[in-house]
Design an enzyme around this catalytic site. Sequence first.
Site, mmCIF file in Angstrom:
data_model
loop_
_atom_site.group_PDB
_atom_site.id
_atom_site.type_symbol
_atom_site.label_atom_id
_atom_site.label_comp_id
_atom_site.label_asym_id
_atom_site.label_seq_id
_atom_site.Cartn_x
_atom_site.Cartn_y
_atom_site.Cartn_z
ATOM 1 N N THR A 227 16.181 4.393 41.893
ATOM 2 C CA THR A 227 17.210 5.091 40.527
ATOM 3 C C THR A 227 18.348 5.928 41.152
ATOM 4 O OG1 THR A 227 15.434 6.923 40.407
ATOM 5 C CG2 THR A 227 15.127 4.928 39.230
ATOM 6 N N GLY B 117 21.546 7.302 41.475
ATOM 7 C CA GLY B 117 22.777 7.141 41.162
ATOM 8 C C GLY B 117 22.891 6.439 39.851
ATOM 9 N N THR B 118 21.815 6.342 39.197
ATOM 10 C CA THR B 118 22.178 5.536 37.633
ATOM 11 C C THR B 118 22.671 6.418 36.856
ATOM 12 O OG1 THR B 118 19.857 6.587 37.343
ATOM 13 C CG2 THR B 118 19.665 4.370 37.740
ATOM 14 N N GLY B 119 22.760 7.858 36.871
ATOM 15 C CA GLY B 119 23.524 8.502 35.930
ATOM 16 C C GLY B 119 25.066 8.140 36.012
ATOM 17 N N CYS B 120 25.317 8.526 37.421
ATOM 18 C CA CYS B 120 26.910 8.154 37.849
ATOM 19 C C CYS B 120 27.371 6.809 37.301
ATOM 20 C CB CYS B 120 26.810 8.263 39.262
ATOM 21 S SG CYS B 120 26.355 9.637 40.057
ATOM 22 N N LYS C 38 20.378 11.694 27.559
ATOM 23 C CA LYS C 38 19.427 10.573 28.218
ATOM 24 C C LYS C 38 17.993 11.149 28.575
ATOM 25 C CE LYS C 38 22.390 10.574 31.727
ATOM 26 N NZ LYS C 38 23.392 10.493 32.923
#
Length: 515
Positions: free
Chosen positions: A224, A226-229, A191
């Site tokens: 933003t 928590g976007t990865g989880c 990412k």
Amino acid sequence: MQGNGASATSKNQSSMKIPHVLTIAGSDSGAGAGIQADLKACAARGVYCSTVITAVTAQNTVGVQGVNIVPEDFVAAQLKSVLSDMQVDVVKTGMLPSTDIVKVLQQSLKEFPVRALVVDPVMVSTSGDVLAGPSIVSGFRDNLLPMADIITPNIKEASALLDGMQLASVSDMRSAAKLLHCLGPRNVLVKGGDLPDPSDAVDIFFDGENFHELRSSRIKTRNTHGTGCSLASCIAAELAKGSPMLSAIKVAKRFIETALDYSKDIVIGNGPQGPFDHLLKLKSTSRKSCRQEAFDPSDLFLYAVTDPGMNKKWGRSITDAVKAAIEGGATIVQLREKDADTGDFLEAAKACTEICHLHGVPLLINDRVDVALACDADGIHIGQSDMPVRVARVILGPEKIIGVSCKTPTQAHQAWIDGADYIGCGGVYPTNTKANNLTVGLDGLKTVCLASKLPVVAIGGIGISNASDVMKIGVPNLKGVAVVSALFDRECVLTETKKLHAVLTEANCPNFSWV
Ligand SMILES: Cc1ncc(COP(=O)(O)OP(=O)(O)O)c(N)n1
Ligand SMILES: Cc1nc(C(=O)O)sc1CCOP(=O)(O)O
Ligand SMILES: [Mg+2]
């Protein structure tokens, strides 16, 4: 991963198989990331999510104030409870704070194989706090990556997994994806959100043969966290539904972008990185607080229905018409724009929704469920040949107002069964506003009101000269009158609305006067 851990039990299960993701991750007390984000992401994508908690963090939008790691034997117990009983399709990993916990997971997955393993190699929180020490890198590399169907590192995590390799460009991300693939995962998504490019966010997907560059425009927002989880959970959710890997990633990315865009202005917490709204609900909820939450039947008292032809004839805009009607005492507004282009209708509907909500007046859209949803109106009014009430209710959800036109007791009964909030009954008198409209008269109105379990608003040919006769039929569930020409086919909407309000008030409560 291959196989399905629940093969022994699946024979006993009912035929309704629910896609199921198990997330093994840390709890975020601020609920922006971790287990809480995973639950919301899976719920938003329509997938069941079970949870194995590896650590409890004290966390908010400022940062991580504390971490309490769950002992590995209790992580093992949670895994066993879920995997031995439930038919898990996909396991998604988040914060795995120790190598021992990674080993426990590896063991559990050998005992209870699932269809896919999604590994989000979480090491550092968005606030920069360490969630898993450097020793975890070997745990990931030796135990987890070889089992993974996909890993979803960001730039820093990719670098950590590759002994500190520098990633400063898309080309570096490609090289990293290839090197990470050599560590064993079937697919790699690197990412690029942390790259300095101010306009586009670029992610690199490598499936072992081909590269895909997935570009999207950057959404300017602080929300933003928590976007990865959430992205990894959405990928897991789509895989659980049976999607191929690339489409799962594309759907997941689009979902996150949509949610970020929707949530870009919401304010939760005082820190630099706020959570976003997975369910795309918070914005409308906060705006709704400007008016009454639930449908109030007394809102039907003076029901103004707009007409584009009349507004054009008198040289006024729809927003001016709505403002004047509200100022004159209209208690609910319906936009009835029969022949408008969808784009124009939506723009007008957005502007009118804002005006109505500013004044605490509900706004309904005639016929068009799509427009009502897009402008976040309070509800719709539909007729017998429009979209069925039940279908509209499923689309709009339980909170929106649905009104239905009814001319007979049978229709009124059905409207109640189907979950409408009120009925409109008419034409009470002949009208030029609606072509070929059957007139039911005061008797027809009274018959429908008596049969209806729902509140009723009368419509058709009603104005200041006869509104009092209508209200005096003496049935408690007749709550008001809906009018078009008596307000809008007039030079001054404000004056006419005030006059009608006075007539209705007098009919309702003879000694009270308006303004
Ligand atoms: C309050 C209210 N009652 C009835 C109607 C008529 O709706 P419908 O029968 O769907 O006809 P159209 O308005 O769509 O021509 C209404 N609009 N409002
Ligand atoms: C939109 C509508 N529905 C009707 C029904 O009978 O269901 S009568 C009607 C038109 C009402 O306009 P006016 O107030 O100008 O008579
Ligand atoms: Mg209609």
